[in-house]
Write a protein that holds these residues in place. Sequence first.
Motif, PDB file in Angstrom:
ATOM      1  N   ASN A 189       0.845  -1.194   0.000  1.00  0.00           N
ATOM      2  CA  ASN A 189       0.000   0.000   0.000  1.00  0.00           C
ATOM      3  C   ASN A 189       0.885   1.251   0.000  1.00  0.00           C
ATOM      4  O   ASN A 189       1.555   1.534   0.993  1.00  0.00           O
ATOM      5  CB  ASN A 189      -0.890  -0.020   1.251  1.00  0.00           C
ATOM      6  N   GLU A 201       0.278   4.253   0.443  1.00  0.00           N
ATOM      7  CA  GLU A 201      -0.023   5.178   1.546  1.00  0.00           C
ATOM      8  C   GLU A 201       0.769   4.815   2.804  1.00  0.00           C
ATOM      9  O   GLU A 201       1.199   5.684   3.560  1.00  0.00           O
ATOM     10  CB  GLU A 201      -1.534   5.139   1.845  1.00  0.00           C
ATOM     11  N   LYS A 202       0.969   3.514   3.007  1.00  0.00           N
ATOM     12  CA  LYS A 202       1.695   3.039   4.197  1.00  0.00           C
ATOM     13  C   LYS A 202       3.167   3.472   4.114  1.00  0.00           C
ATOM     14  O   LYS A 202       3.760   3.882   5.116  1.00  0.00           O
ATOM     15  CB  LYS A 202       1.589   1.506   4.241  1.00  0.00           C
ATOM     16  N   LEU A 247       4.320   6.025   2.285  1.00  0.00           N
ATOM     17  CA  LEU A 247       4.387   7.487   2.398  1.00  0.00           C
ATOM     18  C   LEU A 247       4.183   7.943   3.840  1.00  0.00           C
ATOM     19  O   LEU A 247       4.750   8.949   4.263  1.00  0.00           O
ATOM     20  CB  LEU A 247       3.348   8.138   1.473  1.00  0.00           C
ATOM     21  N   SER A 248       3.401   7.174   4.604  1.00  0.00           N
ATOM     22  CA  SER A 248       3.225   7.529   6.014  1.00  0.00           C
ATOM     23  C   SER A 248       4.542   7.393   6.772  1.00  0.00           C
ATOM     24  O   SER A 248       4.826   8.169   7.681  1.00  0.00           O
ATOM     25  CB  SER A 248       2.169   6.622   6.667  1.00  0.00           C
ATOM     26  N   SER A 285       6.801  10.327   5.751  1.00  0.00           N
ATOM     27  CA  SER A 285       6.339  11.618   6.307  1.00  0.00           C
ATOM     28  C   SER A 285       7.028  11.872   7.636  1.00  0.00           C
ATOM     29  O   SER A 285       6.408  11.819   8.698  1.00  0.00           O
ATOM     30  CB  SER A 285       4.822  11.591   6.520  1.00  0.00           C
ATOM     31  N   GLY A 322       5.413   6.342  -3.425  1.00  0.00           N
ATOM     32  CA  GLY A 322       5.322   5.378  -2.324  1.00  0.00           C
ATOM     33  C   GLY A 322       5.537   3.950  -2.801  1.00  0.00           C
ATOM     34  O   GLY A 322       5.170   2.997  -2.115  1.00  0.00           O
ATOM     35  N   THR A 349      -1.815   6.148   7.655  1.00  0.00           N
ATOM     36  CA  THR A 349      -2.062   4.772   8.101  1.00  0.00           C
ATOM     37  C   THR A 349      -1.624   4.635   9.560  1.00  0.00           C
ATOM     38  O   THR A 349      -0.896   5.461  10.086  1.00  0.00           O
ATOM     39  CB  THR A 349      -1.269   3.761   7.244  1.00  0.00           C
ATOM     40  N   ASN A 366      -4.030   2.538  -1.429  1.00  0.00           N
ATOM     41  CA  ASN A 366      -4.363   3.929  -1.704  1.00  0.00           C
ATOM     42  C   ASN A 366      -3.174   4.569  -2.400  1.00  0.00           C
ATOM     43  O   ASN A 366      -2.074   4.603  -1.862  1.00  0.00           O
ATOM     44  CB  ASN A 366      -4.668   4.628  -0.364  1.00  0.00           C
ATOM     45  N   THR A 414      -1.726   7.712  -5.383  1.00  0.00           N
ATOM     46  CA  THR A 414      -2.025   8.990  -6.031  1.00  0.00           C
ATOM     47  C   THR A 414      -2.777   8.771  -7.342  1.00  0.00           C
ATOM     48  O   THR A 414      -2.621   7.732  -7.990  1.00  0.00           O
ATOM     49  CB  THR A 414      -0.718   9.761  -6.320  1.00  0.00           C
ATOM     50  N   TYR A 439      -0.444  15.251  -1.084  1.00  0.00           N
ATOM     51  CA  TYR A 439      -0.255  14.026  -0.325  1.00  0.00           C
ATOM     52  C   TYR A 439      -1.072  12.941  -0.972  1.00  0.00           C
ATOM     53  O   TYR A 439      -2.290  12.997  -0.974  1.00  0.00           O
ATOM     54  CB  TYR A 439      -0.663  14.204   1.148  1.00  0.00           C
ATOM     55  N   LEU A 440      -0.422  11.993  -1.568  1.00  0.00           N
ATOM     56  CA  LEU A 440      -0.996  10.900  -2.376  1.00  0.00           C
ATOM     57  C   LEU A 440      -1.523  11.387  -3.705  1.00  0.00           C
ATOM     58  O   LEU A 440      -1.602  12.526  -4.004  1.00  0.00           O
ATOM     59  CB  LEU A 440      -2.125  10.170  -1.660  1.00  0.00           C
TER      60      LEU A 440
END
Lengths: 142, 143
Positions: A25, A27-28, A30-31, A34, A106, B2, B77, B79, B142-143
């Motif tokens: 994922n 998003e995981k 990129l988290s 961050s 990501g 997340t 999830n 972009t 962001y994304l």
Amino acid sequence: MSDKLISLLSGIIFGIGLVISGMTNPEKVLSFLSISHSWSAEYKWDYSLIFVMGGAIITAAPFFYFLKNKEVSSLGLKISLPAKQDIDKKLVIGASLFGVGWGLVGFCPGPAISAIAVFDPIVLVFLVSMAVGVLVKQNIIK
Amino acid sequence: MTDFTPYSALVGGIIIGLSVVFYFFTTGRLAGISGIFENAITNSVNRFSNLFFLLGLVVGPLLYYNVIAPKVSIAFNITDSYTLIILGGLLVGFGTRLGGGCTSGHGICGIGRLSTSSIIATVIFVTTGMLTVTILQQFGIYL
């Protein structure tokens, strides 16, 4: 077992590890990248990725240590370890550019390929771009 | 955003580590995915083995979501910006091959072998990745 079957099985195990760890994922990932979240009062930083890499390294390291003087693998294939890599411009620029691309989306290569399994066409756009990047590198730099 | 999931991350990481060990022990090759990807598309040596490894990377998640844990929903999830996707893909492909490895090749195999160059490469790509995300966030991306 043949080399091809072993490769398939290794890929399957690797892919299962990637999904369980959450790394497929973007998003995981990129988290984790961050970093401002680590000192933010508003967000909680998700640094799970450190546990993924840590778990994989701690598992693999002892085996690499004990197998380091072996010349032939269990299938009877020649063990090919990369020659000691210089810390040169290529390494620094290459790793820097890879990190920028990683941060934009990501995705690094493994999770990007595994993400074909979610059937989102945008993943294929990423993979085609990645292949173009590989070919450009091969054709302009020896 | 997340949530922090240290247990599943550690379990997944250990499974990835076992795959790396199994692949190395049997074939004598390192499971660096960017290298396998490059060889699969440009090198006829071991081409089918490399393609089978990549196929496995896709079959693994399919097995997981459909057979091993069918009740788990897919967390994904990404972009929707084609600019970010294409630029990101180009940089990941070019950068990993110029630098000689990615998160698996340098980050797992290289650090696992205590290679100084891999440790340096990993610190660099994590740093520029964090810088990139931080800069994008300044622009509200962001994304």
